[in-house]
Design a protein around this motif. Structure first.
Motif, PDB file in Angstrom:
ATOM      1  N   GLN A  81     -43.139  -2.195 -25.005  1.00 32.96           N
ATOM      2  CA  GLN A  81     -43.986  -2.809 -26.016  1.00 32.96           C
ATOM      3  C   GLN A  81     -44.584  -1.821 -27.206  1.00 32.96           C
ATOM      4  N   ILE A  82     -44.852  -2.425 -28.056  1.00 33.29           N
ATOM      5  CA  ILE A  82     -45.323  -1.905 -29.528  1.00 33.29           C
ATOM      6  C   ILE A  82     -46.572  -1.093 -29.047  1.00 33.29           C
ATOM      7  N   VAL A  83     -46.863   0.223 -29.489  1.00 29.06           N
ATOM      8  CA  VAL A  83     -48.133   0.618 -29.412  1.00 29.06           C
ATOM      9  C   VAL A  83     -48.699   0.842 -30.552  1.00 29.06           C
ATOM     10  N   PHE A  84     -49.979   0.284 -30.644  1.00 29.10           N
ATOM     11  CA  PHE A  84     -51.022   0.288 -31.896  1.00 29.10           C
ATOM     12  C   PHE A  84     -51.863   1.680 -31.893  1.00 29.10           C
ATOM     13  N   VAL A  85     -51.896   2.287 -32.954  1.00 33.03           N
ATOM     14  CA  VAL A  85     -52.638   3.555 -33.000  1.00 33.03           C
ATOM     15  C   VAL A  85     -53.396   3.150 -34.139  1.00 33.03           C
ATOM     16  N   GLU A  86     -54.870   3.550 -34.117  1.00 31.43           N
ATOM     17  CA  GLU A  86     -55.934   3.480 -35.108  1.00 31.43           C
ATOM     18  C   GLU A  86     -56.494   4.909 -35.563  1.00 31.43           C
ATOM     19  N   PRO A  87     -56.873   4.891 -36.982  1.00 34.10           N
ATOM     20  CA  PRO A  87     -57.445   6.191 -37.300  1.00 34.10           C
ATOM     21  C   PRO A  87     -59.007   5.958 -36.914  1.00 34.10           C
ATOM     22  N   SER A  88     -59.744   6.924 -37.033  1.00 33.96           N
ATOM     23  CA  SER A  88     -61.104   6.989 -36.387  1.00 33.96           C
ATOM     24  C   SER A  88     -62.081   6.117 -37.178  1.00 33.96           C
ATOM     25  N   ILE A  89     -63.431   5.844 -36.619  1.00 30.14           N
ATOM     26  CA  ILE A  89     -64.200   4.867 -37.310  1.00 30.14           C
ATOM     27  C   ILE A  89     -64.461   5.105 -38.780  1.00 30.14           C
ATOM     28  N   LEU A  90     -64.186   6.167 -38.984  1.00 28.20           N
ATOM     29  CA  LEU A  90     -64.457   6.558 -40.298  1.00 28.20           C
ATOM     30  C   LEU A  90     -63.608   5.527 -41.375  1.00 28.20           C
ATOM     31  N   TRP A  91     -62.863   5.136 -40.983  1.00 29.03           N
ATOM     32  CA  TRP A  91     -61.851   4.291 -41.704  1.00 29.03           C
ATOM     33  C   TRP A  91     -62.648   2.980 -42.113  1.00 29.03           C
ATOM     34  N   ASN A 109     -41.459   3.048 -32.026  1.00 29.23           N
ATOM     35  CA  ASN A 109     -42.014   1.883 -31.512  1.00 29.23           C
ATOM     36  C   ASN A 109     -43.589   1.684 -31.563  1.00 29.23           C
ATOM     37  N   ILE A 110     -43.910   2.012 -32.962  1.00 30.00           N
ATOM     38  CA  ILE A 110     -45.560   2.115 -33.142  1.00 30.00           C
ATOM     39  C   ILE A 110     -45.964   1.205 -34.287  1.00 30.00           C
ATOM     40  N   ALA A 111     -47.167   0.951 -34.482  1.00 34.20           N
ATOM     41  CA  ALA A 111     -47.991   0.363 -35.659  1.00 34.20           C
ATOM     42  C   ALA A 111     -49.112   0.971 -35.843  1.00 34.20           C
ATOM     43  N   ASP A 147     -46.334   4.327 -43.955  1.00 35.83           N
ATOM     44  CA  ASP A 147     -44.896   4.882 -44.303  1.00 35.83           C
ATOM     45  C   ASP A 147     -45.079   6.420 -43.972  1.00 35.83           C
ATOM     46  N   ALA A 148     -45.808   7.259 -44.022  1.00 36.51           N
ATOM     47  CA  ALA A 148     -45.754   8.581 -43.482  1.00 36.51           C
ATOM     48  C   ALA A 148     -45.511   8.618 -41.920  1.00 36.51           C
ATOM     49  N   TYR A 149     -46.193   7.783 -41.132  1.00 42.72           N
ATOM     50  CA  TYR A 149     -45.682   7.463 -39.732  1.00 42.72           C
ATOM     51  C   TYR A 149     -44.305   6.929 -39.541  1.00 42.72           C
ATOM     52  N   ASP A 150     -43.828   6.212 -40.583  1.00 44.60           N
ATOM     53  CA  ASP A 150     -42.477   5.528 -40.456  1.00 44.60           C
ATOM     54  C   ASP A 150     -42.822   4.453 -39.503  1.00 44.60           C
ATOM     55  N   ALA A 151     -43.817   3.684 -39.620  1.00 44.29           N
ATOM     56  CA  ALA A 151     -44.261   2.761 -38.580  1.00 44.29           C
ATOM     57  C   ALA A 151     -44.624   1.334 -39.457  1.00 44.29           C
ATOM     58  N   ALA A 152     -44.855   0.309 -38.692  1.00 45.30           N
ATOM     59  CA  ALA A 152     -45.386  -0.814 -39.311  1.00 45.30           C
ATOM     60  C   ALA A 152     -46.651  -0.884 -39.543  1.00 45.30           C
ATOM     61  N   LEU A 153     -47.202  -1.586 -40.216  1.00 43.51           N
ATOM     62  CA  LEU A 153     -48.792  -1.765 -40.692  1.00 43.51           C
ATOM     63  C   LEU A 153     -49.175  -3.026 -40.010  1.00 43.51           C
TER      64      LEU A 153
END
Length: 308
Positions: A81-91, A109-111, A147-153
């Motif tokens: 499955q897709i793995v979703f990664v978040e920035p910190s709570i600062l975002w 396969n990350i978003a 785009d820098a991660y070459d990932a979906a948004l």
């Protein structure tokens, strides 16, 4: 973001007593259990990570190391499955943040899944200041990171409250559609007494609660009508444009040389919509609970307008 919370996240990021490894291993256990479950689209590794006491070393370097180890555990467990990664709570608080470095993982396969709360619960609005980042600008910043991660948004969380919530949500929906993005709205319903509600007469959410009686009130139909607007569920080839309103949807796309019959459009309401097409054949209309699924076969450049 309390001192105790920052200290706890500092221990997490630097793996005190193996706490970071333990969470990565836990993801491996969960992934093994749900690897073949078709209802699980993906795994969001950590909700709104704190920034600890040494940001950006924690949020850029150490957070990326945790994500990489957790992704490794998930893949070792055989989960595709897709793995979703978040920035910190600062975002969420500022509308922009550094986040893990682009080479934090080799997994494809990350978003990237920031919480796009600009002009909503960001610090500037809470303090009555002009926007630090507009909601439209936040999409551009988020796309640049993806785009820098070459990932979906994918917008993992957003929401609007107050007397101006409808026009703000309309703007958000337009910006989202212009970029062809999906999202998750916060929140379906949230009981009175939740600290995030504060002290007020009704609880926040698409289904508000009367805080005096505990009764659930009528849903926020004004917001739900925007969230349930028509949208493409499956688009063959490359999606080139979406213009969606409550009563109409325009979709343009481009496929390769071969024909594809995977197109699927969601259109809400009881009345069967009408369709105007270009390079689209075998249109089908299937009524389902709450609306219609519109399908068809496409080849090359195509366009579809669905409306009442």
């Amino acid at each position: 973001i309390s001192p105790a919370g920052n200290r706890a996240f500092e221990h997490f990021f630097f793996n005190t007593e193996g706490v970071r490894d333990a969470l990565a291993e836990t993801w491996g256990m969960l992934a093994a259990r749900y690897a073949k479950n078709p209802t699980v689209a993906g795994f969001d590794l950590l909700n709104e990570p704190g920034f600890g006491e040494t940001a950006p070393a924690t949020t850029a370097l150490q957070l990326g190391r945790f994500y990489d180890s957790a992704i490794g555990e998930i893949r070792d467990a055989g989960a595709p499955q897709i793995v979703f990664v978040e920035p910190s709570i600062l975002w969420s608080g500022l509308g922009v943040e550094v986040g893990p470095r682009p080479n934090f993982t080799g997994d494809a396969n990350i978003a990237f899944s920031p919480h796009l709360y600009a002009e909503s619960i960001t610090m500037d609005r809470d303090l009555g200041l002009p926007p630090i980042v507009s909601m439209e600008r936040q999409f551009g910043l988020a796309q640049r990171v993806a785009d820098a991660y070459d990932a979906a948004l994918w917008s993992g969380e957003y929401g609007y409250w107050g007397d101006d919530s409808v026009p703000r949500l309309v703007r958000y929906a337009s910006a989202e559609d212009a970029r062809g993005l999906g999202s998750a709205y916060w929140v379906w319903k949230q009981a009175c007494g939740d600290p995030q509600n504060g002290v007020q007469e009704t609880g926040d959410g698409l289904i508000p609660q009367d805080c005096a009686t505990g009764e659930w009130l009528e849903p926020r139909h004004d917001l739900l009508s925007i969230l349930s607007r028509p949208y493409p569920r499956v688009v063959p080839g490359t999606l080139q444009g979406i213009v969606s309103h409550q009563g109409s949807l325009e979709v343009t796309g481009r496929t390769g040389e071969g024909e594809s019959c995977d197109l699927e459009i969601w259109f809400p309401g009881e009345d069967q919509p009408l369709a105007e097409v270009a390079n689209l054949e075998d249109i089908t209309f299937t009524q389902v609970p709450g609306g219609w699924l519109v399908g068809g076969c496409v080849k090359g450049d195509y366009a579809l307008h669905v409306g009442l």
